[in-house]
Scaffold this motif. Structure first.
Motif, PDB file in Angstrom:
ATOM      1  N   VAL A 153     -10.266   1.795  -9.400  1.00  0.00           N
ATOM      2  CA  VAL A 153      -8.837   1.501  -9.520  1.00  0.00           C
ATOM      3  C   VAL A 153      -8.224   2.583 -10.400  1.00  0.00           C
ATOM      4  O   VAL A 153      -8.702   2.842 -11.499  1.00  0.00           O
ATOM      5  CB  VAL A 153      -8.621   0.101 -10.121  1.00  0.00           C
ATOM      6  N   CYS A 191     -14.098   8.142 -10.963  1.00  0.00           N
ATOM      7  CA  CYS A 191     -14.435   6.784 -11.391  1.00  0.00           C
ATOM      8  C   CYS A 191     -14.641   6.746 -12.899  1.00  0.00           C
ATOM      9  O   CYS A 191     -14.427   5.732 -13.536  1.00  0.00           O
ATOM     10  CB  CYS A 191     -15.673   6.292 -10.654  1.00  0.00           C
ATOM     11  N   GLU A 195     -15.836   2.866  -5.168  1.00  0.00           N
ATOM     12  CA  GLU A 195     -14.513   2.251  -5.234  1.00  0.00           C
ATOM     13  C   GLU A 195     -14.064   2.194  -6.685  1.00  0.00           C
ATOM     14  O   GLU A 195     -14.861   1.948  -7.577  1.00  0.00           O
ATOM     15  CB  GLU A 195     -14.566   0.844  -4.641  1.00  0.00           C
ATOM     16  N   VAL A 226      -2.761  -2.632  -6.441  1.00  0.00           N
ATOM     17  CA  VAL A 226      -3.215  -3.817  -7.165  1.00  0.00           C
ATOM     18  C   VAL A 226      -2.001  -4.346  -7.910  1.00  0.00           C
ATOM     19  O   VAL A 226      -1.596  -3.789  -8.913  1.00  0.00           O
ATOM     20  CB  VAL A 226      -4.349  -3.448  -8.151  1.00  0.00           C
ATOM     21  N   SER A 262       0.849  -1.187   0.000  1.00  0.00           N
ATOM     22  CA  SER A 262       0.000   0.000   0.000  1.00  0.00           C
ATOM     23  C   SER A 262       0.882   1.232   0.000  1.00  0.00           C
ATOM     24  O   SER A 262       2.082   1.158   0.236  1.00  0.00           O
ATOM     25  CB  SER A 262      -0.921   0.013   1.222  1.00  0.00           C
ATOM     26  N   ARG A 267      -1.125   0.181 -10.411  1.00  0.00           N
ATOM     27  CA  ARG A 267      -2.542   0.476 -10.185  1.00  0.00           C
ATOM     28  C   ARG A 267      -2.825   0.477  -8.699  1.00  0.00           C
ATOM     29  O   ARG A 267      -2.268  -0.327  -7.949  1.00  0.00           O
ATOM     30  CB  ARG A 267      -3.408  -0.556 -10.904  1.00  0.00           C
ATOM     31  N   ARG A 300      -5.930   1.040  -5.543  1.00  0.00           N
ATOM     32  CA  ARG A 300      -7.363   1.007  -5.249  1.00  0.00           C
ATOM     33  C   ARG A 300      -7.717   2.217  -4.386  1.00  0.00           C
ATOM     34  O   ARG A 300      -7.061   2.461  -3.382  1.00  0.00           O
ATOM     35  CB  ARG A 300      -7.674  -0.272  -4.466  1.00  0.00           C
ATOM     36  N   ARG A 301      -8.712   2.984  -4.796  1.00  0.00           N
ATOM     37  CA  ARG A 301      -9.113   4.156  -4.012  1.00  0.00           C
ATOM     38  C   ARG A 301     -10.561   4.517  -4.295  1.00  0.00           C
ATOM     39  O   ARG A 301     -11.249   3.753  -4.949  1.00  0.00           O
ATOM     40  CB  ARG A 301      -8.177   5.333  -4.313  1.00  0.00           C
ATOM     41  N   ARG A 302     -10.978   5.685  -3.809  1.00  0.00           N
ATOM     42  CA  ARG A 302     -12.366   6.077  -4.006  1.00  0.00           C
ATOM     43  C   ARG A 302     -12.480   7.302  -4.900  1.00  0.00           C
ATOM     44  O   ARG A 302     -11.629   8.181  -4.868  1.00  0.00           O
ATOM     45  CB  ARG A 302     -13.033   6.387  -2.659  1.00  0.00           C
TER      46      ARG A 302
END
Ligand SMILES: [Zn+2]
Ligand SMILES: [Zn+2]
Length: 157
Positions: free
Chosen positions: A75, A115, A73, A37, A26, A62, A64-66
């Motif tokens: 990527v 997103c 959620e 990822v 992370s 890559r 992962r987040r918001r």
């Protein structure tokens, strides 16, 4: 990943290359831990000159987040290239790339991830997710003339 400083020192000015993966689980982002990822792909080139190492560092991967608008959620794919000057006088036998990779990933991340480019986000007035549907009934944001109190004031004038 790391460069062996003794090798770099034997040939000042000559670039050495490293390609590989840095296994970060992370990355810290403004107090938030964003999971990666897969590994971070790293391409580095470095040369030694006058107790400094000049590093060209390219990171991609890559994370992962918001979404910054609707909080879904998502990527985010990132890619970043940096040119760094690292003083190495009195340091150990190696130049560790991990901290450089970490800061490279941080610089690569978007400050307002989306997103999708046209994400409509969440209505600040009624809280509806506008990607999924319309405002809740009676939402103030859908009133044609904005603030109803101002309308009353206009009537009085
Ligand atoms: Zn969104
Ligand atoms: Zn609304």
């Amino acid at each position: 990943m790391r460069f062996e400083l003794s090798r770099l020192r034997t040939a000042p000015g000559r670039p050495f290359r490293l390609t590989g993966q840095e296994p970060l689980s992370s990355v810290e982002w403004w107090g938030e831990d964003l999971p990666l990822v897969g590994a971070v792909e790293v391409q580095a080139s470095a040369f030694f000159q006058e107790e400094r190492v000049f590093v060209t560092l390219e990171v991609s991967g890559r994370v992962r987040r918001r979404c910054s608008r609707c909080l879904a959620e998502m990527v985010e794919a990132f890619h970043h290239r940096d040119f760094l000057e690292v003083p190495v006088a009195g340091t150990g036998a190696y130049l560790e790339l991990r901290p450089l990779v970490e800061s490279g990933v941080r610089l690569a991340l978007s400050s307002r991830p989306l997103c999708r480019p046209d994400c409509k986000g969440i209505c600040p007035a009624c809280g509806a997710d506008l990607n999924r549907g319309d405002h809740r009934p009676g939402c103030e944001a859908t009133r044609p003339h904005g603030d109803p109190r101002l309308e009353k004031l206009k009537d009085l004038l």
